[in-house]
Design a protein around this motif. Structure first.
Motif, PDB file in Angstrom:
ATOM      1  N   LEU A 650      53.159  23.407  14.667  1.00 46.30           N
ATOM      2  CA  LEU A 650      53.624  22.597  13.512  1.00 46.30           C
ATOM      3  C   LEU A 650      54.869  21.876  13.934  1.00 46.30           C
ATOM      4  O   LEU A 650      54.821  20.731  13.877  1.00 46.30           O
ATOM      5  N   SER A 717      41.316  34.207   7.027  1.00 51.07           N
ATOM      6  CA  SER A 717      42.365  33.998   8.236  1.00 51.07           C
ATOM      7  C   SER A 717      42.042  35.307   9.091  1.00 51.07           C
ATOM      8  O   SER A 717      42.474  35.163  10.301  1.00 51.07           O
ATOM      9  N   VAL A 734      45.985  29.138  16.134  1.00 51.18           N
ATOM     10  CA  VAL A 734      46.111  27.609  15.555  1.00 51.18           C
ATOM     11  C   VAL A 734      45.188  26.700  16.418  1.00 51.18           C
ATOM     12  O   VAL A 734      44.393  25.770  15.808  1.00 51.18           O
ATOM     13  N   ILE A 737      41.568  27.616  16.347  1.00 47.23           N
ATOM     14  CA  ILE A 737      40.686  27.118  14.921  1.00 47.23           C
ATOM     15  C   ILE A 737      40.666  25.456  15.140  1.00 47.23           C
ATOM     16  O   ILE A 737      39.447  25.189  14.750  1.00 47.23           O
ATOM     17  N   LEU A 738      41.377  24.862  15.812  1.00 48.77           N
ATOM     18  CA  LEU A 738      41.448  23.366  15.775  1.00 48.77           C
ATOM     19  C   LEU A 738      40.280  23.096  16.844  1.00 48.77           C
ATOM     20  O   LEU A 738      39.410  21.943  16.244  1.00 48.77           O
ATOM     21  N   GLU A 749      38.669  14.385  12.296  1.00 51.30           N
ATOM     22  CA  GLU A 749      39.894  13.765  12.179  1.00 51.30           C
ATOM     23  C   GLU A 749      40.349  12.686  13.180  1.00 51.30           C
ATOM     24  O   GLU A 749      40.995  11.870  12.875  1.00 51.30           O
ATOM     25  N   PHE A 824      46.817  17.437  20.461  1.00 52.79           N
ATOM     26  CA  PHE A 824      47.449  16.716  19.681  1.00 52.79           C
ATOM     27  C   PHE A 824      48.922  16.634  20.176  1.00 52.79           C
ATOM     28  O   PHE A 824      49.318  15.499  20.397  1.00 52.79           O
TER      29      PHE A 824
ATOM     30  N   LEU B  43      51.321  22.901   1.608  1.00 48.36           N
ATOM     31  CA  LEU B  43      50.014  23.318   2.266  1.00 48.36           C
ATOM     32  C   LEU B  43      50.528  24.611   3.037  1.00 48.36           C
ATOM     33  O   LEU B  43      49.670  25.764   3.180  1.00 48.36           O
ATOM     34  N   PHE B  44      51.495  24.304   3.683  1.00 50.52           N
ATOM     35  CA  PHE B  44      51.866  25.145   4.711  1.00 50.52           C
ATOM     36  C   PHE B  44      52.367  26.615   4.244  1.00 50.52           C
ATOM     37  O   PHE B  44      52.005  27.710   4.570  1.00 50.52           O
ATOM     38  N   ASP B  65      49.548  33.597   8.756  1.00 48.61           N
ATOM     39  CA  ASP B  65      48.461  33.221   8.439  1.00 48.61           C
ATOM     40  C   ASP B  65      48.111  31.918   9.226  1.00 48.61           C
ATOM     41  O   ASP B  65      48.934  30.742   8.922  1.00 48.61           O
ATOM     42  N   PRO B  66      47.258  31.828   9.991  1.00 46.09           N
ATOM     43  CA  PRO B  66      47.113  30.674  11.092  1.00 46.09           C
ATOM     44  C   PRO B  66      46.374  29.331  10.477  1.00 46.09           C
ATOM     45  O   PRO B  66      46.696  28.286  10.616  1.00 46.09           O
ATOM     46  N   LEU B  67      45.491  29.693   9.139  1.00 44.88           N
ATOM     47  CA  LEU B  67      44.762  28.730   8.875  1.00 44.88           C
ATOM     48  C   LEU B  67      45.432  27.586   8.324  1.00 44.88           C
ATOM     49  O   LEU B  67      45.072  26.313   8.541  1.00 44.88           O
ATOM     50  N   PRO B  68      46.264  27.861   7.511  1.00 46.70           N
ATOM     51  CA  PRO B  68      47.061  26.605   6.928  1.00 46.70           C
ATOM     52  C   PRO B  68      47.878  25.478   7.967  1.00 46.70           C
ATOM     53  O   PRO B  68      47.912  24.679   7.819  1.00 46.70           O
ATOM     54  N   GLN B  69      48.212  26.620   8.993  1.00 46.25           N
ATOM     55  CA  GLN B  69      48.871  25.827  10.117  1.00 46.25           C
ATOM     56  C   GLN B  69      47.998  24.717  10.845  1.00 46.25           C
ATOM     57  O   GLN B  69      48.353  23.713  10.996  1.00 46.25           O
ATOM     58  N   ALA B  70      46.611  25.267  11.051  1.00 44.44           N
ATOM     59  CA  ALA B  70      45.770  24.579  11.642  1.00 44.44           C
ATOM     60  C   ALA B  70      45.461  23.067  10.731  1.00 44.44           C
ATOM     61  O   ALA B  70      45.329  22.011  11.170  1.00 44.44           O
ATOM     62  N   VAL B  72      47.397  21.752   8.603  1.00 40.62           N
ATOM     63  CA  VAL B  72      48.596  21.176   8.210  1.00 40.62           C
ATOM     64  C   VAL B  72      48.940  20.135   9.762  1.00 40.62           C
ATOM     65  O   VAL B  72      49.339  18.889   9.710  1.00 40.62           O
ATOM     66  N   LEU B  73      48.604  20.927  10.984  1.00 43.65           N
ATOM     67  CA  LEU B  73      48.700  20.241  12.096  1.00 43.65           C
ATOM     68  C   LEU B  73      47.925  18.868  12.100  1.00 43.65           C
ATOM     69  O   LEU B  73      48.411  17.611  12.378  1.00 43.65           O
ATOM     70  N   THR B  74      46.676  18.877  11.762  1.00 42.99           N
ATOM     71  CA  THR B  74      45.977  17.622  11.807  1.00 42.99           C
ATOM     72  C   THR B  74      46.645  16.656  10.557  1.00 42.99           C
ATOM     73  O   THR B  74      46.430  15.522  10.850  1.00 42.99           O
ATOM     74  N   ILE B  76      49.240  16.145   9.706  1.00 45.52           N
ATOM     75  CA  ILE B  76      50.568  15.595   9.958  1.00 45.52           C
ATOM     76  C   ILE B  76      50.367  14.558  11.018  1.00 45.52           C
ATOM     77  O   ILE B  76      50.880  13.119  10.732  1.00 45.52           O
TER      78      ILE B  76
END
Lengths: 952, 111
Positions: A650, A717, A734, A737-738, A749, A824, B43-44, B65-70, B72-74, B76
């Motif tokens: 991030l 998670s 991360v 997941i993406l 997206e 990204f 969200l993060f 927790d990786p899920l919120p990161q994924a 939030v990444l998109t 952003i």
């Protein structure tokens, strides 16, 4: 032919007329005709089964959980209506081919017509009431398009709007009624509903359901007091009127009443409502029709009258009444379609439909005269024509019906209705065709080519054939009646005959015809009385109702929704805060389950920076450049925060996005004023501040609350953490997941991102083509320009750094699956490198070296990502299933190859393309004609000729 | 530490909303950007705060927790696209009407 195909053919065929439009009018009409003919033949293949009393069904589960399935059934009633719709549709298509002028867009017309045809066939073949409702609404929409087909006529547009409003509101009511019916029975399948007469009629919901369904039927079939829309829909082209208002759309309501007859009829409520409405409509329509001067208006009101007649017959609730209704539907469809087409011919050739300007046409248009006269006499109820037979049956039924305890009421009203009906038929014939030939027709009328008179002629042949030999139609009508009656009543034994002996009905008929002739003789004085009598004008009432509804809506909406963005934003914020506060005040809050983590000085310093920058931004926002710098600080602190709280991906994304966002805003600020003036009052600023602080407190409280509590349910998670390496082949969860677990989301997206960039490109193009272009060209920059356009230091540094940055991007891309990085971030890094070339060496220089357009890069990215997803289909896996393997190519270390990397390449390309296309579009705006962007990438270059000359 | 993050979210939200309620396009865009930060951090933070345990599989026993990161990444990246569109619309409106007010006086028959 499958029932699905019969319904689907018109819809599929609706694509063809538009395509054939350029191939000529004959081809366009021909293909439409073939589509209808195919469906018609498909329908006829089921004739033996239907005549044998079998039920043809087809079923396809659509949304079984809602009880919404595509179930079709074909019984006698459905076959009868489908035959009318498709059969008369064929004649109408042929007629329309010759009726429409060269200025009319034929492809558009036939597309609408086929859509309408498909929707109608759908209604009559549906075995599921929800499906039926879908088709019902489709007929309202497609008839709107057809009625308003001549968009240049205000009457056409208003008529179409009125028809849509009335039938649409009826449709809404009917949705409610059908849902109630489904609730009572517990199934939305018509065949099930029709079996449960007793359960439905015993239910307390019977009356509401009945009223709602009848509202739908009455609006569609133009029953009193909703009859007014039909005459206004006459501004449609005549083929539309002939089709919609003789055989199809207005019969949809009748069809539904017949379809629901076994379960809804036979109760006092049904009898009262339906018979009364039908009787009033029949008499009212007939009286008004007599005094209309426009041929189509006359026919429109006569249609209203005949629909009332059929409704009344269905309302009596007897088997004989239902049979008479079915027979009259057939007869009415034949003679009324023929009459509408004749009126169209007269209009086409004489250029007027006003009956007062016509007369004496019998010698000029003998063929039309013959067709129209036979059809009109049938409508008047003259023996040896089919209208006589069903009218006799109607009078017979009326003679036995007592309404409101008055046995004379229905027979007398029916006779009066028939009398006026006969009168307007005689007037139609005599005032149009008989009398002396005139010299003042707008155009000299003559008989049309066969294309126009043949379709009505075919119908008139039917009119005479059934009229002379009613036993031909009897078996078919009895099959239809049997399917209307269902198990509710036994089929009547009466036979169709011309001569029944001296019955009451015959005397009533004789009174009607004699009275009709008499009425024609005293027409002039009667018209005078009619013109002097005060009458409510339906259109004015309708317009007033609509206007008051609009003003009511406006009064409610205007305070909330006045077009001011700040008002919506404020209202929405206050609502959210209020609802959130209510939830907090009334709900229960568990105790904290997590301990507070200590904060050290560095974190507090970072927090202070963020707070200072945000507050500074709010206070100093009028200085726009400064606010840009302050928001940059906020972004940086947020990025650092991400690093600190274990989110390296991030942080990298935020940092790179920050760079491109600031560049973007700088480019925009180049055009916008540098300063925001003070406009709002202190009070308003105080109000805004209060709203903002309330929302901020809410957000902070909510965040603080959940930060101290664990999730209520176990998070998914853990699954991702456990399967990332084994299933996805990557250690950076991360990224896995993406590109893998949630790859489909990511795919969506990048498409959104690409669309956003294309919107920006399109807006730029529009701006540059419009009046803004001149303003841009004449713009004088309000800031002093920097001296050097392309400073040598920067040019050299960006050139040198470019391969290095690309290398870094490549590195970030490849490592992304296992350590922070990925498509990204790599895409953003590479974009920044390219943007730097633009900034240092200029737009021209960089564009000239650009090999691929950015749209193409976006497209390639989305395509690669999509193809990667599709690739897994070839291995029998679902979309976007990834796979990976480890390979070793000496002298390198063992490394991983994953299909997810290919997907990530798509992401990378889409990001690069989208970011670059946005920024490039902005910079294109700033290129002005009189400032030539130098062709030279550097201002000072010792090796260049002009520099040497200048020095020399 | 939690109070720092929560208050930061609150301050970003408040500042963003105040600017969104301004009358010119540029402060509104700034406000939307601030709100974007607030929402992304919110969200993060729904993954709760963990220090020093990035979701990079290795020898560690706990990961954040990786899920919120994924998510939030998109978010952003998409928010960049959305900001760009809004800026373009604001720019087009300003260049077309020579006025960067957010609230045009609504014509009477706007409904």
């Amino acid at each position: 032919m499958s029932l699905f195909l019969i319904v689907a053919l018109p819809f599929l065929g609706a694509l063809l007329p538009g395509l054939m439009n350029s191939a000529g009018r004959a081809a366009c009409a021909g293909v439409t005709f073939m589509v209808s003919l195919l469906a018609f033949i498909g329908l006829l293949t089921h004739l033996p089964a239907v005549m044998a009393g079998e039920l043809v069904t087809a079923r396809l589960d659509w949304i079984p959980l809602l009880g919404l399935n595509v179930t079709l059934m074909l019984d006698g009633l459905g076959f009868f209506f489908a035959m009318l719709i498709l059969g008369i549709g064929l004649l109408i298509i042929a007629y329309a081919r010759f009726y429409l002028s060269r200025e009319d867009n034929m492809g558009e017309f036939f597309t609408y017509l086929l859509l309408f045809q498909g929707a109608m066939v759908g209604i009559v073949l549906s075995d599921n009431v929800l499906l039926l409702l879908v088709f019902w609404e489709l007929t309202s929409l497609s008839s709107f398009l057809l009625i308003g087909y001549w968009k240049h006529l205000p009457e056409g547009r208003q008529g179409a709007r009125m028809a849509l409003t009335v039938t649409g509101m009826g449709g809404l009511a009917m949705i409610g009624g059908m849902l109630l019916l489904g609730q009572i029975v517990g199934s939305y399948d018509l065949s099930v509903i029709l079996q449960n007469r007793d359960m439905i009629q015993a239910s307390p919901m019977y009356l509401p359901a009945l009223i709602l369904i009848l509202l739908g039927c009455f609006t569609k079939s133009a029953q009193f007091p909703f009859h007014f829309w039909l005459p206004h829909a006459m501004s449609a082209p005549t083929p539309v009127s002939a089709y919609l208002h003789s055989a199809t759309m207005v019969k949809a309501g009748i069809f539904l009443m017949a379809r629901m007859w076994p379960v809804l009829s036979g109760t006092p409520e049904w009898f009262m409502i339906v018979t009364t409405a039908g009787l009033i409509t029949m008499v009212l329509g007939a009286v008004i029709a007599l005094f209309k001067h426009d041929l189509k208006s006359l026919l429109a009101f006569s249609t209203v009258s005949h629909l009332g007649l059929i409704t009344m017959l269905l309302g009596t609730g007897t088997a004989f009444g239902a049979m008479a209704a079915m027979f009259h539907i057939l007869n009415h469809a034949t003679f009324k379609a023929a009459l509408f087409m004749s009126a169209g011919i007269i209009d086409h050739k004489a250029h007027t439909r006003d009956i007062r300007r016509l007369g004496g046409l019998r010698h000029l248009m003998p063929v039309t005269f013959g067709i129209a006269t036979l059809a009109a006499l049938s409508m008047a109820g003259i023996p040896l024509l089919n209208g006589f037979l069903s009218k006799e049956m109607m009078l017979e039924e009326a003679a036995h019906t007592a309404l409101f305890g008055m046995p004379w009421l229905v027979p007398v009203m029916a006779t009066v209705g028939s009398l006026f009906s006969a009168a307007y038929c005689f007037r139609f014939i005599s005032h149009t065709f008989l009398g002396p030939q005139r010299t003042d027709y707008p155009a000299t009328p003559h008989d049309p080519p066969a294309g126009l008179w043949l379709p009505p002629a075919i119908l008139v042949v039917l009119v005479v054939a059934i009229g002379v030999a009613p036993f031909l139609a009897e078996p078919f009508i009895k099959v239809v009646t049997a399917s209307v009656l269902g198990d509710a009543a036994a089929l009547p034994t009466a036979h169709f005959k011309i001569w029944h002996g001296l019955t009451t009905a015959l005397y009533m008929s004789m009174i009607a015809v004699g009275g009709g002739l008499l009425m024609l003789l005293i027409y002039k004085p009667a018209l005078n009385i009619w013109d002097k009598a005060p009458r409510p004008e339906a259109k004015h009432i309708f317009d007033a109702v609509i206007a008051s509804a609009v003003s009511l809506a406006r009064r409610i909406i205007a305070p909330l929704h006045n077009g001011a963005f700040t008002r919506y934003a404020a209202i929405m914020t206050v609502t959210v805060v209020a609802v959130g506060y209510h939830a907090w005040a009334t709900g229960t809050v568990g105790a904290a389950t997590r301990s507070v983590q200590p904060a050290n000085l560095v974190q507090i310093a970072g927090w202070l920076m963020l707070v200072a920058a945000t507050c500074g931004l709010v206070v100093l926002h009028r200085n726009r450049l400064l606010s840009l710098i302050l928001i940059g600080i906020v972004g940086l602190v947020v990025s650092v925060g991400f690093v600190f709280f274990s989110a390296p991906d991030l942080a990298m994304t935020q940092l790179t996005v920050e760079v491109v966002t600031i560049i973007l805003l700088l480019l925009a600020l180049n055009f916008l004023p540098n300063h925001t003036p003070v406009e709002s009052s202190v009070l308003r600023r105080f109000r805004d501040g209060t709203v903002a602080v309330a929302a901020g407190l809410g957000a902070a409280a909510l965040s603080y609350h959940y930060l101290l509590r664990d999730t209520v349910a176990p998070s998914i998670s853990d699954f991702h953490l456990a399967n990332s390496y084994n299933g996805g082949g990557g250690t950076n969860v991360v990224n896995v997941i993406l590109v893998d677990f949630r790859g489909f989301d990511t795919y969506g997206e990048i498409i959104v991102l690409g669309i956003a960039a294309l919107i920006i490109y399109a807006l730029t193009e529009t701006l540059l083509d419009g009046p803004v272009r001149a303003r841009l060209l004449n713009r004088k920059p309000d800031q002093p320009r920097a001296g050097g356009m392309h400073p040598m230091m920067m040019v050299v540094v960006t050139r040198v750094i470019m391969p290095v940055v690309l290398m870094v991007g490549f590195y970030i891309f490849w490592r992304g699956h296992n350590v922070p990085g990925g498509g990204f971030i790599a895409g953003l890094v590479v974009s920044i490198a390219v943007v730097m070339q633009y900034m240092a060496s200029g737009f021209n220089w960089t564009s000239a070296r650009l090999r691929y357009p950015y749209h193409g890069v976006i497209g390639a990215g989305v395509l690669i990502a999509g193809l990667t997803g599709i690739g897994s289909w070839f291995f029998g896996k679902p979309f976007l299933t990834s796979d990976f393997t480890y390979v070793r190519i000496p002298p390198f270390e063992k490394f991983e190859l994953a299909t997810a990397a290919l997907f990530d390449l798509g992401v990378f390309l889409a990001v690069v393309g989208a970011v670059m296309l946005s920024l490039e579009s902005f910079s294109r705006l700033s290129r002005r004609a009189h400032v030539t962007d130098s062709d030279q990438p550097m201002d000072i270059d010792p090796s260049r000729d002009d520099t040497q000359k200048a020095e020399g | 530490m939690e109070i720092l993050v929560a208050s930061a979210i609150g301050i970003l939200t408040a500042g963003g909303l105040y600017l969104v309620l301004r009358l010119r396009t540029f402060p509104v865009i700034m406000g939307i950007s601030l709100l974007t930060y607030a929402v992304n951090v919110f969200l993060f933070a729904s993954g709760r705060l963990t220090v020093g345990a990035p979701p990079i599989l290795g020898d560690a026993t706990t990961y954040t927790d990786p899920l919120p990161q994924a998510l939030v990444l998109t978010a952003i990246v998409i928010s960049f696209g959305m900001t760009a569109v809004v800026v373009m619309i604001a720019l087009g409106a300003y260049l077309g009407g020579d006025d960067d007010r957010v609230d045009d006086p609504a014509p009477e028959d706007a409904l």
